[in-house]
Design an enzyme around this catalytic site. Structure first.
Site, PDB file in Angstrom:
ATOM      1  N   HIS A 308      11.016  -3.537   8.570  1.00  0.00           N
ATOM      2  CA  HIS A 308      11.688  -4.118   9.719  1.00  0.00           C
ATOM      3  C   HIS A 308      12.621  -3.104  10.373  1.00  0.00           C
ATOM      4  CE1 HIS A 308      10.786  -8.491   8.823  1.00  0.00           C
ATOM      5  NE2 HIS A 308      10.325  -7.859   7.752  1.00  0.00           N
ATOM      6  N   ASP A 413      16.566  -8.770  14.497  1.00  0.00           N
ATOM      7  CA  ASP A 413      15.408  -9.210  13.729  1.00  0.00           C
ATOM      8  C   ASP A 413      15.436 -10.729  13.627  1.00  0.00           C
ATOM      9  OD1 ASP A 413      13.420  -7.740  11.528  1.00  0.00           O
ATOM     10  OD2 ASP A 413      13.824  -9.864  11.151  1.00  0.00           O
ATOM     11  N   ALA A 640       6.138   6.769   0.883  1.00  0.00           N
ATOM     12  CA  ALA A 640       5.271   7.832   1.393  1.00  0.00           C
ATOM     13  C   ALA A 640       5.488   8.007   2.897  1.00  0.00           C
ATOM     14  CB  ALA A 640       3.813   7.472   1.138  1.00  0.00           C
ATOM     15  N   GLN A 642       4.127   7.793   5.730  1.00  0.00           N
ATOM     16  CA  GLN A 642       2.835   7.256   6.162  1.00  0.00           C
ATOM     17  C   GLN A 642       2.360   7.783   7.518  1.00  0.00           C
ATOM     18  OE1 GLN A 642       1.500   3.502   4.859  1.00  0.00           O
ATOM     19  NE2 GLN A 642       1.473   2.705   6.932  1.00  0.00           N
ATOM     20  N   HIS A 657      -2.690  -3.214   3.512  1.00  0.00           N
ATOM     21  CA  HIS A 657      -2.405  -4.616   3.230  1.00  0.00           C
ATOM     22  C   HIS A 657      -2.241  -5.397   4.537  1.00  0.00           C
ATOM     23  CE1 HIS A 657       1.404  -3.099   4.381  1.00  0.00           C
ATOM     24  NE2 HIS A 657       2.089  -4.161   4.066  1.00  0.00           N
ATOM     25  N   GLU A 665       0.192   1.583  12.745  1.00  0.00           N
ATOM     26  CA  GLU A 665       0.180   3.018  12.468  1.00  0.00           C
ATOM     27  C   GLU A 665      -1.245   3.498  12.236  1.00  0.00           C
ATOM     28  OE1 GLU A 665       4.710   2.892  10.772  1.00  0.00           O
ATOM     29  OE2 GLU A 665       3.120   3.348   9.345  1.00  0.00           O
ATOM     30  N   ALA A 680       2.218 -13.326   3.717  1.00  0.00           N
ATOM     31  CA  ALA A 680       2.777 -13.549   5.057  1.00  0.00           C
ATOM     32  C   ALA A 680       1.659 -13.616   6.097  1.00  0.00           C
ATOM     33  CB  ALA A 680       3.812 -12.491   5.397  1.00  0.00           C
ATOM     34  N   GLN A 682      -0.370 -11.442   7.002  1.00  0.00           N
ATOM     35  CA  GLN A 682      -1.337 -10.353   6.866  1.00  0.00           C
ATOM     36  C   GLN A 682      -2.793 -10.788   7.000  1.00  0.00           C
ATOM     37  OE1 GLN A 682       0.066  -8.764   3.187  1.00  0.00           O
ATOM     38  NE2 GLN A 682       1.992  -8.098   4.093  1.00  0.00           N
TER      39      GLN A 682
END
Lengths: 780, 166
Positions: A308, A413, A640, A642, A657, A665, A680, A682
């Protein structure tokens, strides 16, 4: 080939890839090469293909001679760094005006714009050709600003002239000075008047009258007088803005050319920005009056969880790059993560700052130093974490109240519910940052309204109502709110989050219109919310430094990862990461590992997360997995970089995921996705990727893993599923190639959306514009 | 039950498709020196010149395609480059003669990626070289008169300064 003569079309292919200097030299090779190179079409193709631009300074040394200096060659040590060029021969004139001289007025894309006694001349110094235009005649007054620019939308060189009306009394503070704009098109050789602009500036004299086009706007140096600025009114079409120059010296320089000249290098006091390009009148005027911009202050309050926090920081940086004051409110330990990247923005002139509040760990019963969700030692503490978030209300109120300029908008948020109270109290509009897509927002909205899922069992498929595509889901794949686990406190909180979001002013979404245009539109229509898609914000990290500065974890390993990736051929490596809040059980992860091993392809596997860490480490140690995949398998245990990894050309697929940030990304990197949703929203993101955008395949996960109920989960995706789904996007075959091609196309669209004039860029303008408007309404 | 049935059907369908794709078709390429090389049909996909020809004819399992302008040596080099996914390092290892020939074949067979790669490599090689070097490199005969050439060199004098020794 047996015969050794080089076909001309092949010679062309090679010549197009050479720098101008070499091309000109090779005109001497033979007659056919000479005519090939001299053809106008060759010049155009060559410019379009030019890979490495060089910059040259032109200095007029004698009446008809020019020094051309390569500014990239260090200290002119290279003999080719400096050479002389002859200006075009002067036009025929009556004998008495021999003392007239050429003036260098500007340059653009390798062309130099000259003036000789009122004649306009376009000169290509590399090719030694020129073209004359009729005597300059227009009814503008003496004081003139001009700019020689290239309009990419019409592929046309233009001369923009701004004439200032001297007759009005500029000393009077209430005066609004007007300026007339005239555009000369070199294609049609015609003057076209444009609408006049508000102009409260004073010219700095002839030496500063040349403007330069950069960052999508023409810039001039001018003096600015405080007293001349009048308060803004929203309805007039003002197109000038004033920004403080980050550097004292303004250098006008155009990019991607072989020959440019600096019109002027001078000390500027303020940089005057002509915000809209006047020759593109079909686009809406997006610029605002400077006084309004000066009084704006956007406050970003991100949730303390990496997924977030990072996108909101990126968004804050983008907004501040528009010269609007931005503050990011967070806690000390969280701010350490991105302090370096904010410092870099400040150095490049963005008005951005970090404001810290203490996180009430002790009061909420959290261990000291637990300031973000991913640092919680156990997910059992999530309710305590939520308590701490609620306790932030008082300190936030006190902090924001003393900010100057007073906050004009809070972007928070959606999980930070106390901020709504803060905003209400301070009477500041609040905009919700929702870390998901419009596709999810619309599905979510429609499911809430229709509740079709209530009539089906957990494993039964049903159709999501009233959306542009035919999407089927099982109830067990729905986000927590439709499919509650047993943590009642958490469920209650989810409901409240929805309620708060409904009351907000609007929503900023980290997505772009080209990705899900229908869903953006439909969601606005159904929900009545204002939606601004301003992403993918991770693209604000333009270079590798940005990408690794984005968050300061694991910094020392980054070079190592890149080096490792360098050793693999393009699009050959599998990248696997399940995000910062991994909830997959060890048995499932082991199955995934075995699947990766079975592909026999190189891979990077990021392993992190709170659940079952010990078991996983035990397996890695005892099973000998690491030993077996040594050399071709790189395991990253922890955070990482990413964006950095994904942007490497060696990456061929992203097993994700489907957290929204990761999904985006992946899209930006142009790699196909293998979707492996866990919880969630996903599973819905998976549908967007696989069914709507069609740039990935599903690994076949069947059910949400509930927070705190991981032990109830089972192995949903076998090693064969893993291997097959990876082969389905990496292997040979037309369908697979089509998926990869689409992935590349979407990456291109994402990049364009964020560029100047792109949809997300425009939406950011509209957001600012909207708040300016709201502020005006508040005042009256 | 309905759902199970559907799943079963989907699995069977996929199995059948897999079987079909496993029977990889091969293409035989006959080079100028009479060598026959058998390659997978996917390899030929990038060779648009051949592809165009194959689309016109009926594809069965034994296609023979003559390449009278390509030697077996060059064809095997091209196969190496293709299987190495056009690694820059592999290109660097080629001799000048090989590079030039592969570029010409790439043009002849209309292989876009290979053409870009080799044309760029050649451009890189000659960009700082003299006109004489380039003529020699490509076997090009100078058809300018000495006067014409002197005149041309004068026009862009700066372009001839500081070139590499041949």
């Amino acid at each position: 080939m047996e015969n050794h003569t080089l076909p001309l079309e092949l010679a062309r292919e090679i010549l197009l890839r050479l720098p101008v200097r070499s091309v000109l030299r090779f005109k001497c090779v033979c007659k056919s090469w000479h005519s090939l190179i001299s053809a106008p079409q060759f010049g155009i193709s060559h410019y379009d293909l030019a890979a490495s631009p060089s910059y040259r300074v032109l200095i007029k040394s004698k009446d008809f001679l020019v020094h051309s200096i390569d500014i990239d060659a260090r200290l002119f040590k290279q003999s080719s760094a400096v050479h002389f060029l002859c200006l075009p021969p002067p036009p025929p004139r009556p004998s008495d005006d021999f003392h007239y001289k050429y003036e260098l007025l500007g340059s653009c894309r390798g062309l130099v714009f000259l003036c000789y006694q009122g004649d306009l001349i376009l000169w290509n110094p590399s090719m030694g050709v020129h073209k004359r235009f009729p005597n300059f005649e227009c009814d503008l007054t003496d004081e003139i600003l001009y700019a020689f620019v290239y309009d990419t939308s019409t592929a046309n060189y233009c001369l923009v002239l701004v004439g200032l009306d001297e007759s009005e009394n500029i000393e009077s503070p209430s005066d609004e000075r007007k300026a007339e704009i005239l555009i000369f098109s070199f294609k049609t050789a015609l003057y076209v008047p444009s609408k006049s602009i508000y102009f409260p500036y004073k010219c700095m004299g002839e030496n500063f009258s040349a403007g330069a086009l950069f960052s999508g706007a023409i810039h001039w140096s001018a003096l600015y007088r405080e007293s001349l600025l009048s308060p803004s009114s929203e309805d007039d079409q003002r197109t000038t803005g004033q920004v403080v120059s980050p550097k004292e010296e303004v250098i006008s320089l155009t990019k991607k050319t072989d020959e440019v000249c600096f019109p002027h290098i001078g000390r500027a006091y303020h940089l005057l920005q002509h915000c809209t390009e006047p020759f593109r009148t079909e686009k809406p005027a997006l610029a605002m009056d400077s006084t309004a911009l000066r009084h704006l202050h956007f406050v970003f309050i991100p949730l303390m969880a990496p997924g977030h926090l990072l996108p909101m920081v990126d968004m804050a940086k983008l907004l501040a790059q528009r010269q609007v004051k931005v503050s990011i409110v967070t806690t000390p330990l969280n701010s350490i993560q991105f302090q370096a990247s904010i410092d870099k923005e400040v150095r490049s002139g963005s008005p951005i700052q970090i404001l810290n509040v203490q996180f009430p760990c002790a009061e909420a019963g959290l261990p000291e130093g637990c300031e973000s969700i991913d640092t919680l030692p156990s997910m059992d503490l999530l309710n305590n974490f939520n308590t701490a978030l609620d306790l932030l209300q008082q300190p936030l109120e006190e902090l924001l109240e003393k900010q100057r300029p007073f906050p004009s908008c809070i972007i928070a948020d959606k999980y930070l519910m106390c901020v709504t109270e803060v905003a209400n109290k301070l009477n500041v509009p609040i905009i919700i940052f929702d870390g998901t897509s419009c596709f999810f927002l619309l599905c979510n909205h429609n499911l809430q309204k229709d509740k079709v899922y209530e009539a089906v069992s957990a494993a039964e498929k049903f159709l999501i109502p009233r959306i542009p595509h035919r999407i089927e889901l099982k109830r067990s794949q729905l986000p927590g709110i439709f499919n509650p686990g047993t943590n009642l406190k958490l469920n209650a909180r989810r409901e409240k989050v929805m309620e708060v979001a409904e009351k907000s002013y609007g929503i900023v979404v980290n997505s772009f219109e080209e990705l899900e245009a229908e869903y953006v539109k439909e969601y606005q229509r159904f929900s009545g919310h204002k939606v601004w898609c301003v992403g993918p914000v991770s693209l604000s990290n333009r270079d590798d430094i940005d990408k690794s500065l984005r968050s300061r974890r694991n910094l020392s390993y980054e070079n190592e990862y890149v080096k490792w990736l360098d050793s693999w051929s393009p699009r050959s490596v599998i990248y696997v990461c399940f995000g910062s809040l991994n909830r997959a059980i060890p048995e499932q992860l082991i199955e995934l590992g075995m699947g990766l091993e079975a592909t026999k392809r190189p891979f990077i596997w990021v392993l992190r997360g709170a659940y079952g860490r010990e078991e996983m480490e035990k397996w890695l140690l005892e099973d000998g997995f690491e030993e077996r995949v040594k050399g071709r398998g790189l395991l990253i245990k922890g955070w990482a970089p990413q964006v950095l990894i994904l942007s490497h050309t060696a990456i061929g697929v992203f097993v994700t995921h489907c957290g929204w940030n990761s999904t985006l990304e992946g899209i930006c990197a142009g790699v196909p996705l293998v979707t492996f949703p866990l919880f969630a929203e996903q599973f819905l993101n998976e549908q967007l990727v696989v069914q709507v955008v069609k740039i990935g395949v599903s690994a076949g996960a069947e059910s949400v893993v509930h927070l705190g109920e991981e032990h109830k989960s089972w192995v949903q995706v076998t090693r064969e599923n893993v291997k097959d789904s990876i082969e389905n996007v990496m292997g040979e075959g037309q369908e697979k190639e089509e998926i990869r091609e689409r992935a590349r196309k979407y990456a291109d669209m994402a990049r364009k959306a964020m560029e100047q004039g792109g949809s997300s860029y425009r939406n950011m303008c509209l957001l600012i514009d909207h708040i300016v408007h709201v502020k005006g309404l508040h005042k009256s | 039950m309905g759902e199970r049935g559907e799943e079963w059907e989907a699995v069977m369908l996929r199995k059948a498709e897999e079987e079909e794709s496993k029977a990889v078709k091969k293409v035989k390429l006959v080079t100028s020196d009479g060598v026959t090389m058998e390659v997978e049909i996917s390899t030929v996909k990038e060779m648009e010149t051949i592809q165009a020809f194959m689309n016109a004819t009926d594809t069965d399992n034994s296609i023979i395609f003559p390449l009278p302008k390509v030697s077996s040596h060059i064809l095997s080099r091209i196969m190496e480059l293709m299987s190495g996914e056009y690694d820059q390092e592999l290109v660097k290892r080629l001799s000048h003669e090989e590079l030039k020939e592969i570029c010409m074949v790439a043009n002849y067979l209309n292989m876009k990626t290979l053409l870009h790669l080799t044309a760029s490599a050649i451009a890189n090689l000659i960009q700082n070289k003299s006109v004489e070097f380039v003529r020699h490199f490509f076997n090009i005969i100078n058809d300018f008169t000495p006067e014409e050439e002197v005149q041309l060199r004068k026009t862009h004098e700066w372009a001839f300064e500081g070139v590499d020794e041949d």
